[in-house]
Design a protein around this motif. Structure first.
Motif, PDB file in Angstrom:
ATOM      1  N   VAL A   1      48.485  56.402  42.288  1.00  0.00           N
ATOM      2  CA  VAL A   1      48.109  55.321  43.201  1.00  0.00           C
ATOM      3  C   VAL A   1      48.727  54.025  42.682  1.00  0.00           C
ATOM      4  N   VAL A   2      49.498  53.377  43.539  1.00  0.00           N
ATOM      5  CA  VAL A   2      50.084  52.077  43.209  1.00  0.00           C
ATOM      6  C   VAL A   2      49.485  51.061  44.177  1.00  0.00           C
ATOM      7  N   ILE A   3      48.875  50.014  43.628  1.00  0.00           N
ATOM      8  CA  ILE A   3      48.343  48.939  44.464  1.00  0.00           C
ATOM      9  C   ILE A   3      49.001  47.648  44.021  1.00  0.00           C
ATOM     10  N   ALA A   4      49.562  46.931  45.011  1.00  0.00           N
ATOM     11  CA  ALA A   4      50.287  45.697  44.738  1.00  0.00           C
ATOM     12  C   ALA A   4      49.753  44.567  45.616  1.00  0.00           C
ATOM     13  N   SER A   5      49.684  43.370  45.025  1.00  0.00           N
ATOM     14  CA  SER A   5      49.241  42.210  45.789  1.00  0.00           C
ATOM     15  C   SER A   5      49.981  40.959  45.342  1.00  0.00           C
ATOM     16  N   PRO A   6      50.344  40.121  46.319  1.00  0.00           N
ATOM     17  CA  PRO A   6      50.775  38.781  45.942  1.00  0.00           C
ATOM     18  C   PRO A   6      49.529  37.965  45.617  1.00  0.00           C
ATOM     19  N   SER A   7      49.716  36.883  44.917  1.00  0.00           N
ATOM     20  CA  SER A   7      48.599  35.994  44.601  1.00  0.00           C
ATOM     21  C   SER A   7      48.418  34.998  45.733  1.00  0.00           C
ATOM     22  N   TYR A   8      47.243  35.023  46.334  1.00  0.00           N
ATOM     23  CA  TYR A   8      46.881  34.045  47.354  1.00  0.00           C
ATOM     24  C   TYR A   8      45.711  33.247  46.791  1.00  0.00           C
TER      25      TYR A   8
ATOM     26  N   GLY B   1      46.664  55.229  38.049  1.00  0.00           N
ATOM     27  CA  GLY B   1      46.895  54.039  38.848  1.00  0.00           C
ATOM     28  C   GLY B   1      47.853  53.057  38.203  1.00  0.00           C
ATOM     29  N   VAL B   2      48.634  52.415  39.048  1.00  0.00           N
ATOM     30  CA  VAL B   2      49.541  51.347  38.648  1.00  0.00           C
ATOM     31  C   VAL B   2      49.112  50.095  39.392  1.00  0.00           C
ATOM     32  N   SER B   3      49.025  48.978  38.681  1.00  0.00           N
ATOM     33  CA  SER B   3      48.607  47.700  39.265  1.00  0.00           C
ATOM     34  C   SER B   3      49.789  46.746  39.243  1.00  0.00           C
ATOM     35  N   VAL B   4      50.043  46.085  40.384  1.00  0.00           N
ATOM     36  CA  VAL B   4      51.185  45.188  40.520  1.00  0.00           C
ATOM     37  C   VAL B   4      50.715  43.850  41.074  1.00  0.00           C
ATOM     38  N   ALA B   5      51.155  42.755  40.445  1.00  0.00           N
ATOM     39  CA  ALA B   5      50.813  41.410  40.905  1.00  0.00           C
ATOM     40  C   ALA B   5      52.069  40.545  40.937  1.00  0.00           C
ATOM     41  N   VAL B   6      52.204  39.772  42.006  1.00  0.00           N
ATOM     42  CA  VAL B   6      53.367  38.911  42.222  1.00  0.00           C
ATOM     43  C   VAL B   6      52.874  37.512  42.552  1.00  0.00           C
TER      44      VAL B   6
ATOM     45  N   ASN C   1      48.119  36.152  37.527  1.00  0.00           N
ATOM     46  CA  ASN C   1      48.441  37.540  37.859  1.00  0.00           C
ATOM     47  C   ASN C   1      47.524  38.521  37.133  1.00  0.00           C
ATOM     48  N   MET C   2      47.124  38.194  35.929  1.00  0.00           N
ATOM     49  CA  MET C   2      46.229  39.087  35.196  1.00  0.00           C
ATOM     50  C   MET C   2      44.876  39.200  35.887  1.00  0.00           C
ATOM     51  N   HIS C   3      44.450  38.137  36.544  1.00  0.00           N
ATOM     52  CA  HIS C   3      43.212  38.223  37.328  1.00  0.00           C
ATOM     53  C   HIS C   3      43.376  39.254  38.445  1.00  0.00           C
ATOM     54  N   LEU C   4      44.518  39.253  39.121  1.00  0.00           N
ATOM     55  CA  LEU C   4      44.778  40.237  40.173  1.00  0.00           C
ATOM     56  C   LEU C   4      44.795  41.655  39.591  1.00  0.00           C
ATOM     57  N   ILE C   5      45.457  41.807  38.444  1.00  0.00           N
ATOM     58  CA  ILE C   5      45.522  43.118  37.785  1.00  0.00           C
ATOM     59  C   ILE C   5      44.112  43.612  37.474  1.00  0.00           C
ATOM     60  N   HIS C   6      43.274  42.748  36.928  1.00  0.00           N
ATOM     61  CA  HIS C   6      41.901  43.149  36.589  1.00  0.00           C
ATOM     62  C   HIS C   6      41.106  43.522  37.841  1.00  0.00           C
TER      63      HIS C   6
ATOM     64  N   VAL D   1      47.128  53.165  34.242  1.00  0.00           N
ATOM     65  CA  VAL D   1      48.060  53.487  33.159  1.00  0.00           C
ATOM     66  C   VAL D   1      49.192  52.471  33.010  1.00  0.00           C
ATOM     67  N   LYS D   2      49.503  51.747  34.046  1.00  0.00           N
ATOM     68  CA  LYS D   2      50.606  50.782  33.989  1.00  0.00           C
ATOM     69  C   LYS D   2      50.246  49.523  34.768  1.00  0.00           C
ATOM     70  N   ARG D   3      50.802  48.411  34.263  1.00  0.00           N
ATOM     71  CA  ARG D   3      50.663  47.107  34.922  1.00  0.00           C
ATOM     72  C   ARG D   3      52.058  46.529  35.075  1.00  0.00           C
ATOM     73  N   PHE D   4      52.273  45.837  36.190  1.00  0.00           N
ATOM     74  CA  PHE D   4      53.547  45.145  36.372  1.00  0.00           C
ATOM     75  C   PHE D   4      53.245  43.789  37.001  1.00  0.00           C
ATOM     76  N   THR D   5      53.681  42.735  36.329  1.00  0.00           N
ATOM     77  CA  THR D   5      53.530  41.398  36.898  1.00  0.00           C
ATOM     78  C   THR D   5      54.888  40.716  36.908  1.00  0.00           C
ATOM     79  N   VAL D   6      55.050  39.892  37.902  1.00  0.00           N
ATOM     80  CA  VAL D   6      56.250  39.065  37.962  1.00  0.00           C
ATOM     81  C   VAL D   6      55.838  37.696  38.497  1.00  0.00           C
ATOM     82  N   GLU D   7      56.324  36.678  37.813  1.00  0.00           N
ATOM     83  CA  GLU D   7      56.002  35.302  38.174  1.00  0.00           C
ATOM     84  C   GLU D   7      57.278  34.606  38.644  1.00  0.00           C
ATOM     85  N   GLY D   8      57.100  33.460  39.307  1.00  0.00           N
ATOM     86  CA  GLY D   8      58.249  32.700  39.783  1.00  0.00           C
ATOM     87  C   GLY D   8      58.940  33.350  40.970  1.00  0.00           C
ATOM     88  N   VAL D   9      58.170  34.075  41.776  1.00  0.00           N
ATOM     89  CA  VAL D   9      58.736  34.794  42.918  1.00  0.00           C
ATOM     90  C   VAL D   9      58.001  34.373  44.186  1.00  0.00           C
ATOM     91  N   GLN D  10      58.705  33.664  45.042  1.00  0.00           N
ATOM     92  CA  GLN D  10      58.125  33.284  46.327  1.00  0.00           C
ATOM     93  C   GLN D  10      58.661  34.154  47.457  1.00  0.00           C
TER      94      GLN D  10
END
Length: 189
Positions: free
Chosen positions: A78-85, A118-123, A132-137, A151-160
């Motif tokens: 399961v991969v769940i991804a969210s932008p930060s709003y 599960g993989v957690s993704v935040a942008v 982004n760590m708040h989104l991951i949590h 099992v995995k986390r992926f964050t990327v910052e500076g991306v609009q």
């Protein structure tokens, strides 16, 4: 091997979808069958708070949530991804989490089969990883209630916009490799 990718963005072709697509590209190299859902394109109603699902483990509403639930039950990954709003997951993803109550362990055992990872993704647009760590949590909290092992986390910052991500060659490579190497985590269950 099956995976489900849930993109909590209203945009099917935005930066979060672009990041997730790179992870999916890596998974497909390993012949993982991937289903992708962009919540902004789905018809998912708000939770009514009726609590009938506490007894039945099924929501009284009939909408696109049923499609996602069926694939979630069948998936191994399961991969769940969210932008930060405003420093949090999107409203679409929050509604998805709320509507997952029938699946959760909130009142008894989860109905999700054991062994999923599960993989957690935040942008986010800003430069600080803390948001982004708040989104991951938040995503990992959801996994916890469904018995999915993060099992995995992926964050990327500076991306609009997606072009911002595409210019971050190292992050693009990391996203692809995350997808390519996800099977290593299956054997470590």
């Amino acid at each position: 091997m099956k995976a489900i990718c849930i993109i909590g963005s209203p945009k099917p072709n935005g930066s979060t979808a672009c990041v997730t697509d790179k992870i999916i590209e890596g998974m497909k190299r390993n012949n993982i069958n991937v289903k992708k859902y962009v919540l902004g394109e789905m018809n998912i109603n708000y939770c009514k708070g009726c609590m009938k699902c506490y007894k039945t483990k099924k929501c009284i509403q009939n909408d696109d949530m049923n499609i996602i639930i069926n694939d979630l039950i069948q998936a191994d990954i399961v991969v769940i991804a969210s932008p930060s709003y405003w420093g949090d997951v999107t409203g679409q993803l929050k509604v998805f989490f709320d509507r997952s109550t029938p699946l959760s362990d909130t009142n008894g055992d989860t109905i999700i089969p054991k062994g999923k990872i599960g993989v957690s993704v935040a942008v986010r647009t800003g430069s600080r990883i803390e948001e982004n760590m708040h989104l991951i949590h938040t995503i990992e909290h959801y996994y916890g209630h469904l018995g999915i092992k993060p099992v995995k986390r992926f964050t990327v910052e500076g991306v609009q916009v997606k072009e911002d991500f595409e210019q971050k060659e190292q992050k693009v490579k990391e996203a692809f490799e995350l997808g390519m190497n996800i099977l290593e985590n299956i054997t470590q269950k």
